[in-house]
Scaffold this motif. Structure first.
Motif, mmCIF file in Angstrom:
data_model
loop_
_atom_site.group_PDB
_atom_site.id
_atom_site.type_symbol
_atom_site.label_atom_id
_atom_site.label_comp_id
_atom_site.label_asym_id
_atom_site.label_seq_id
_atom_site.Cartn_x
_atom_site.Cartn_y
_atom_site.Cartn_z
ATOM 1 N N GLU A 1 55.796 36.717 29.550
ATOM 2 C CA GLU A 1 56.370 35.377 29.525
ATOM 3 C C GLU A 1 55.618 34.418 28.597
ATOM 4 O OE1 GLU A 1 54.154 33.386 33.391
ATOM 5 O OE2 GLU A 1 55.950 34.592 33.713
ATOM 6 N N ARG A 2 54.387 34.809 28.174
ATOM 7 C CA ARG A 2 53.563 33.909 27.360
ATOM 8 C C ARG A 2 53.335 34.433 25.943
ATOM 9 N NH1 ARG A 2 48.223 32.137 29.862
ATOM 10 N NH2 ARG A 2 48.639 30.318 28.545
ATOM 11 N N GLU B 1 49.976 24.764 28.694
ATOM 12 C CA GLU B 1 50.799 25.317 27.613
ATOM 13 C C GLU B 1 51.792 24.275 27.098
ATOM 14 O OE1 GLU B 1 52.669 28.826 29.092
ATOM 15 O OE2 GLU B 1 50.764 29.650 29.792
ATOM 16 N N HIS C 1 46.274 34.508 35.807
ATOM 17 C CA HIS C 1 46.248 33.398 34.854
ATOM 18 C C HIS C 1 44.831 32.872 34.622
ATOM 19 C CE1 HIS C 1 50.666 32.526 34.340
ATOM 20 N NE2 HIS C 1 50.681 33.367 35.358
ATOM 21 N N ILE D 1 53.605 31.974 22.962
ATOM 22 C CA ILE D 1 52.677 30.850 22.834
ATOM 23 C C ILE D 1 51.834 31.073 21.582
ATOM 24 C CG2 ILE D 1 50.723 29.670 23.905
ATOM 25 C CD1 ILE D 1 53.382 29.228 25.330
ATOM 26 N N ASP E 1 44.129 34.307 29.065
ATOM 27 C CA ASP E 1 45.371 34.219 28.296
ATOM 28 C C ASP E 1 45.761 35.569 27.710
ATOM 29 O OD1 ASP E 1 45.567 31.311 28.514
ATOM 30 O OD2 ASP E 1 43.816 31.284 27.190
ATOM 31 N N ALA F 1 50.524 26.618 33.032
ATOM 32 C CA ALA F 1 51.819 26.261 32.435
ATOM 33 C C ALA F 1 51.799 24.820 31.931
ATOM 34 C CB ALA F 1 52.932 26.439 33.474
#
Length: 288
Positions: free
Chosen positions: A271-272, A79, A138, A275, A141, A76
């Motif tokens: 949630e990503r 990111e 994690h 990105i 990606d 995180a």
């Protein structure tokens, strides 16, 4: 008691690097400084995070659990730094990919690299279950896997369909034909990937549906090992059609009488998905 961010960062660096020397070099600090930071974290909570044997270190069970958390924490942080540094333009950045087959992911990586030459990549190949595990931990990606999931934490997009085929040495009795019914695998020796592999999961299910009992089953860990075992004469290998390469005295045969089609999915954490690096990959694989 507030946890020291410096201590956590030091712990994570050592856990990721697998040793204090490599971690100190990566963080551009001295090894004694890094060791002191980790030791201070352990002493503050009265725990042991690493077993130290000579110059090597190994995570304790508690350390392994903590690494899962710090991987999320520092992912995180990366990111946030990437967004603030302007990576939304994709002029630089590093994308970690986990896939169950290089053949299913390389075309997309080639397109991303051509469009954004400043990016770097790391690719881990494992079985379909491993891909989802790396994503949730994690450690990756994005991923490409044949294992469909209903986990709400994971965004999944269907990419393509592939098919399982058999392959064997050209001196095998089946090599005289281009197709063979699944019933012909009765008593035949078979080479398959380990449990957790969709190749194995689907093929064993179809054998059971057909009431077919093969002979000896050789279980190996990688596709390269499947190929080597078949070349050595251990039996008939099973592989994705897109992965088979002619040569070295090997031939593929289509297996009839069973549905051996397998779908491939691109996956990322829900949630990503916004990105930029992740979104770029998901867009690129859907362009196949």
């Amino acid at each position: 008691m507030a946890i020291s961010g410096t201590g956590l960062a030091a712990f994570h660096a050592v856990a990721q690097a697998g040793g204090f020397t490599k971690a100190a070099r990566a963080r551009n600090v001295s090894q004694p400084t890094l060791s002191a930071q980790v030791r201070a974290l352990e002493e503050a909570y009265g725990v042991r995070l690493f077993d130290r044997v000579g110059r090597s270190v190994k995570l304790t069970p508690l350390g392994q659990s903590l690494q899962v958390i710090t991987a999320r924490l520092f992912a995180a942080e990366d990111e946030a730094e990437a967004l603030l540094a302007g990576v939304r333009t994709l002029s630089r950045g590093h994308l970690r990919i986990a896939a169950d087959s290089a053949a299913h992911v390389m075309p997309a990586l080639g397109r991303i690299r051509e469009k954004h030459p400043g990016l770097t990549f790391s690719l881990t190949i494992g079985n379909s279950s491993d891909v989802l595990t790396e994503l949730l931990n994690h450690s990756a990606d994005v991923g490409v896997t044949a294992k469909q999931t209903s986990d709400p934490r994971i965004r999944s997009v269907r990419l393509m369909s592939d098919r399982l085929v058999g392959f064997l040495r050209d001196d095998h009795p089946f090599a005289r034909r281009d197709t063979t019914p699944i019933e012909a695998f009765e008593t035949q020796d078979v080479v398959l990937r380990e449990r957790g592999s969709i190749t194995r999961e689907v093929f064993e299910a179809r054998l059971a549906e057909a009431g077919v009992r093969p002979g000896h089953l050789l279980e190996v860990q990688t596709r390269e090992a499947v190929r080597e075992a078949v070349m050595t004469g251990f039996g008939i290998g099973v592989i994705f059609s897109s992965e088979f390469r002619e040569g070295e005295g090997l031939k593929s045969v289509e297996i009839t009488g069973a549905d051996l089609s397998v779908a491939e999915y691109a996956v990322c954490l829900e949630e990503r998905r916004r990105i930029p690096l992740v979104r770029s990959f998901m867009d690129a694989v859907q362009a196949d």
